[in-house]
Design a protein around this motif. Structure first.
Motif, PDB file in Angstrom:
ATOM      1  N   VAL A  53       6.528 -22.253   2.541  1.00 36.57           N
ATOM      2  CA  VAL A  53       6.097 -22.758   1.242  1.00 36.57           C
ATOM      3  C   VAL A  53       7.307 -23.036   0.358  1.00 36.57           C
ATOM      4  O   VAL A  53       7.419 -24.105  -0.263  1.00 36.57           O
ATOM      5  CB  VAL A  53       5.145 -21.754   0.554  1.00 36.57           C
ATOM      6  CG1 VAL A  53       4.913 -22.140  -0.897  1.00 36.57           C
ATOM      7  CG2 VAL A  53       3.812 -21.689   1.290  1.00 36.57           C
ATOM      8  N   VAL A  54       8.230 -22.084   0.285  1.00 35.24           N
ATOM      9  CA  VAL A  54       9.426 -22.255  -0.551  1.00 35.24           C
ATOM     10  C   VAL A  54      10.255 -23.445  -0.071  1.00 35.24           C
ATOM     11  O   VAL A  54      10.718 -24.265  -0.872  1.00 35.24           O
ATOM     12  CB  VAL A  54      10.268 -20.964  -0.557  1.00 35.24           C
ATOM     13  CG1 VAL A  54      11.617 -21.200  -1.240  1.00 35.24           C
ATOM     14  CG2 VAL A  54       9.529 -19.841  -1.260  1.00 35.24           C
TER      15      VAL A  54
ATOM     16  N   PHE B  64      -2.232 -19.320  -3.321  1.00 34.15           N
ATOM     17  CA  PHE B  64      -1.686 -20.464  -2.600  1.00 34.15           C
ATOM     18  C   PHE B  64      -2.608 -20.837  -1.451  1.00 34.15           C
ATOM     19  O   PHE B  64      -3.227 -19.973  -0.819  1.00 34.15           O
ATOM     20  CB  PHE B  64      -0.308 -20.126  -2.000  1.00 34.15           C
ATOM     21  CG  PHE B  64       0.843 -20.282  -2.945  1.00 34.15           C
ATOM     22  CD1 PHE B  64       1.547 -21.473  -3.019  1.00 34.15           C
ATOM     23  CD2 PHE B  64       1.223 -19.236  -3.752  1.00 34.15           C
ATOM     24  CE1 PHE B  64       2.612 -21.613  -3.886  1.00 34.15           C
ATOM     25  CE2 PHE B  64       2.290 -19.353  -4.619  1.00 34.15           C
ATOM     26  CZ  PHE B  64       2.993 -20.550  -4.687  1.00 34.15           C
TER      27      PHE B  64
ATOM     28  N   GLU C 244       1.060 -14.231   3.832  1.00 33.92           N
ATOM     29  CA  GLU C 244       2.398 -13.802   3.452  1.00 33.92           C
ATOM     30  C   GLU C 244       3.448 -14.407   4.374  1.00 33.92           C
ATOM     31  O   GLU C 244       4.559 -14.747   3.944  1.00 33.92           O
ATOM     32  CB  GLU C 244       2.494 -12.276   3.468  1.00 33.92           C
ATOM     33  CG  GLU C 244       3.828 -11.730   3.001  1.00 33.92           C
ATOM     34  CD  GLU C 244       4.153 -12.115   1.562  1.00 33.92           C
ATOM     35  OE1 GLU C 244       5.352 -12.243   1.254  1.00 33.92           O
ATOM     36  OE2 GLU C 244       3.217 -12.301   0.758  1.00 33.92           O
TER      37      GLU C 244
ATOM     38  N   THR D  20      -2.209 -23.550   1.989  1.00 34.24           N
ATOM     39  CA  THR D  20      -1.167 -24.290   2.691  1.00 34.24           C
ATOM     40  C   THR D  20      -1.745 -25.314   3.651  1.00 34.24           C
ATOM     41  O   THR D  20      -2.862 -25.161   4.162  1.00 34.24           O
ATOM     42  CB  THR D  20      -0.265 -23.331   3.489  1.00 34.24           C
ATOM     43  OG1 THR D  20      -1.090 -22.499   4.329  1.00 34.24           O
ATOM     44  CG2 THR D  20       0.552 -22.452   2.566  1.00 34.24           C
TER      45      THR D  20
ATOM     46  N   HIS E  38      -0.961 -24.705  -5.274  1.00 38.24           N
ATOM     47  CA  HIS E  38      -0.727 -23.424  -5.947  1.00 38.24           C
ATOM     48  C   HIS E  38      -1.519 -23.415  -7.239  1.00 38.24           C
ATOM     49  O   HIS E  38      -1.496 -24.375  -8.000  1.00 38.24           O
ATOM     50  CB  HIS E  38       0.779 -23.302  -6.206  1.00 38.24           C
ATOM     51  CG  HIS E  38       1.155 -22.461  -7.388  1.00 38.24           C
ATOM     52  ND1 HIS E  38       1.661 -23.021  -8.547  1.00 38.24           N
ATOM     53  CD2 HIS E  38       1.112 -21.132  -7.595  1.00 38.24           C
ATOM     54  CE1 HIS E  38       1.921 -22.051  -9.408  1.00 38.24           C
ATOM     55  NE2 HIS E  38       1.594 -20.902  -8.863  1.00 38.24           N
TER      56      HIS E  38
ATOM     57  N   LEU F 148       9.135 -17.193  -6.399  1.00 38.61           N
ATOM     58  CA  LEU F 148       8.710 -16.643  -5.114  1.00 38.61           C
ATOM     59  C   LEU F 148       9.865 -15.950  -4.406  1.00 38.61           C
ATOM     60  O   LEU F 148       9.677 -14.932  -3.723  1.00 38.61           O
ATOM     61  CB  LEU F 148       8.149 -17.754  -4.220  1.00 38.61           C
ATOM     62  CG  LEU F 148       6.783 -18.312  -4.579  1.00 38.61           C
ATOM     63  CD1 LEU F 148       6.390 -19.406  -3.604  1.00 38.61           C
ATOM     64  CD2 LEU F 148       5.739 -17.214  -4.592  1.00 38.61           C
TER      65      LEU F 148
ATOM     66  N   TRP G 117       1.446 -27.659   0.238  1.00 38.96           N
ATOM     67  CA  TRP G 117       0.884 -26.507  -0.455  1.00 38.96           C
ATOM     68  C   TRP G 117       0.081 -26.965  -1.671  1.00 38.96           C
ATOM     69  O   TRP G 117       0.258 -28.066  -2.183  1.00 38.96           O
ATOM     70  CB  TRP G 117       2.005 -25.585  -0.949  1.00 38.96           C
ATOM     71  CG  TRP G 117       2.535 -25.990  -2.301  1.00 38.96           C
ATOM     72  CD1 TRP G 117       2.103 -25.552  -3.532  1.00 38.96           C
ATOM     73  CD2 TRP G 117       3.544 -26.971  -2.584  1.00 38.96           C
ATOM     74  NE1 TRP G 117       2.790 -26.189  -4.545  1.00 38.96           N
ATOM     75  CE2 TRP G 117       3.681 -27.065  -3.988  1.00 38.96           C
ATOM     76  CE3 TRP G 117       4.351 -27.780  -1.774  1.00 38.96           C
ATOM     77  CZ2 TRP G 117       4.579 -27.924  -4.601  1.00 38.96           C
ATOM     78  CZ3 TRP G 117       5.253 -28.645  -2.383  1.00 38.96           C
ATOM     79  CH2 TRP G 117       5.362 -28.709  -3.779  1.00 38.96           C
TER      80      TRP G 117
ATOM     81  N   ASP H  62       3.594 -17.260   5.447  1.00 41.18           N
ATOM     82  CA  ASP H  62       3.851 -18.661   5.083  1.00 41.18           C
ATOM     83  C   ASP H  62       4.922 -18.794   4.008  1.00 41.18           C
ATOM     84  O   ASP H  62       5.337 -19.906   3.688  1.00 41.18           O
ATOM     85  CB  ASP H  62       2.570 -19.321   4.546  1.00 41.18           C
ATOM     86  CG  ASP H  62       1.476 -19.412   5.587  1.00 41.18           C
ATOM     87  OD1 ASP H  62       1.797 -19.554   6.778  1.00 41.18           O
ATOM     88  OD2 ASP H  62       0.288 -19.347   5.203  1.00 41.18           O
ATOM     89  N   ARG H  63       5.359 -17.681   3.422  1.00 36.07           N
ATOM     90  CA  ARG H  63       6.202 -17.740   2.231  1.00 36.07           C
ATOM     91  C   ARG H  63       7.448 -18.622   2.414  1.00 36.07           C
ATOM     92  O   ARG H  63       7.718 -19.501   1.602  1.00 36.07           O
ATOM     93  CB  ARG H  63       6.639 -16.345   1.801  1.00 36.07           C
ATOM     94  CG  ARG H  63       7.490 -16.355   0.529  1.00 36.07           C
ATOM     95  CD  ARG H  63       8.462 -15.169   0.552  1.00 36.07           C
ATOM     96  NE  ARG H  63       7.748 -13.939   0.371  1.00 36.07           N
ATOM     97  CZ  ARG H  63       7.722 -13.253  -0.769  1.00 36.07           C
ATOM     98  NH1 ARG H  63       8.393 -13.683  -1.802  1.00 36.07           N
ATOM     99  NH2 ARG H  63       7.054 -12.135  -0.862  1.00 36.07           N
TER     100      ARG H  63
ATOM    101  N   GLY I 281       2.010  -7.768  -0.091  1.00 36.94           N
ATOM    102  CA  GLY I 281       1.578  -9.010   0.544  1.00 36.94           C
ATOM    103  C   GLY I 281       0.817  -8.855   1.832  1.00 36.94           C
ATOM    104  O   GLY I 281      -0.292  -9.352   1.973  1.00 36.94           O
TER     105      GLY I 281
ATOM    106  N   LEU J 256       3.534 -13.382  -1.842  1.00 34.10           N
ATOM    107  CA  LEU J 256       3.185 -14.775  -2.117  1.00 34.10           C
ATOM    108  C   LEU J 256       1.968 -14.867  -3.024  1.00 34.10           C
ATOM    109  O   LEU J 256       1.993 -15.540  -4.052  1.00 34.10           O
ATOM    110  CB  LEU J 256       2.906 -15.493  -0.792  1.00 34.10           C
ATOM    111  CG  LEU J 256       2.548 -16.974  -0.846  1.00 34.10           C
ATOM    112  CD1 LEU J 256       3.715 -17.796  -1.377  1.00 34.10           C
ATOM    113  CD2 LEU J 256       2.146 -17.479   0.545  1.00 34.10           C
TER     114      LEU J 256
END
Length: 279
Positions: free
Chosen positions: A119-120, A159, A113, A161, A185, A142, A183, A115-116, A29, A148
């Motif tokens: 995002v989740v 992705f 990365e 964001t 995707h 994820l 987000w 932001d993971r 990532g 990501l």
């Protein structure tokens, strides 16, 4: 040119070192150059007083610093990798777009990365109550994956964001820190016969809805898919998610069909509505 989901650049690399560098970055990532230099290994012949039965003996060693730097720069120039905030990443095209917000600014941009977690968290917030099954499934994947953004010919997703930055003199509940509030995707199927299509999910934190963020994210994702050469974008939703279905239809998406009783939510069978657009 930047890496596209569903398209592996494996055949475009000039040598094994380039391939190894790209695969390491794509798998992890975001990688600091020092970590990359200490982690990349290549096979090298090792002198032996007595030859091995095969006549060859190799060991895994770090490549010369000059070779590593040269390959990395070439991968950047060719648009496969990029470097930002002190880390090397898979290159993802997209220009940042800013939206005014009453308490600050919302920026829509290619995801990083870092932001993971945001995002989740946002996906789980939007999917609360089992109204967005696909988004909840993506969030689960994820949690299990190593990066990501993926682009390796097997796992293919990107992705973008929406990140909220509060005004510097404003008082906010999170202490003034920026955070992911939405987000989009895009996920490409592996089958060659479906390579003209991509699945899209998008969502906005309930606290930030009705500010044009959702429409901007959707437009951003569709524009990227079109530029990447995809012809059809689709999304499936439970029939109970009436607001999301209405939102997509208002933005020109068409219903293509219904899977009757596709979901069982809280003990009740719920239809799945299939929607798509040809941007």
């Amino acid at each position: 040119m930047s890496v596209q989901p569903g398209i592996s650049p494996a055949d475009e690399f000039e040598d094994d070192l380039q391939r190894t560098i790209y695969e390491y970055v794509e798998r992890n990532g975001a990688v600091a150059p020092a970590e990359l230099a200490g982690s990349i290994r290549i096979d090298a012949e090792r002198p032996q007083s007595k030859p091995a039965r095969s006549g060859e003996y190799t060991e895994s060693v770090c490549p010369p610093a000059g070779d590593l730097e040269s390959c990395l720069e070439d991968l950047k120039e060719r648009g496969y990798l990029t470097e930002s905030d002190g880390k090397v990443r898979v290159a993802l095209s997209g220009t940042a777009t800013e939206l005014d917000h009453s308490d600050g600014t919302v920026t829509i941009r290619p995801a990083r990365e870092e932001d993971r977690d945001g995002v989740v968290e946002t996906m789980r917030e939007v999917a609360d109550g089992s109204t967005y099954i696909v988004a909840d499934d993506v969030a689960t994947r994820l949690d299990r994956d190593s990066a990501l953004v993926r682009a390796n010919g097997e796992v293919s997703r990107v992705f973008f964001t929406a990140v909220f930055d509060p005004e510097s003199d404003g008082e906010t509940a999170d202490g003034g820190a920026s955070r992911v509030v939405g987000w989009v995707h895009v996920d490409a199927p592996e089958l060659p016969a479906l390579r003209h299509t991509v699945e899209l999910t998008a969502g906005v934190d309930p606290e930030f809805r009705r500010n044009g963020i959702g429409s901007s994210l959707l437009e951003y994702g569709l524009e990227w898919a079109t530029d990447a050469g995809y012809e059809k974008v689709y999304q499936n939703l439970p029939a109970t998610n009436e607001k999301a279905i209405e939102f997509l239809e208002e933005n020109g998406w068409q219903r293509e069909g219904v899977h009757e009783g596709q979901y069982c939510i809280d003990g009740e069978y719920v239809d799945e509505v299939m929607l798509a657009t040809w941007p």
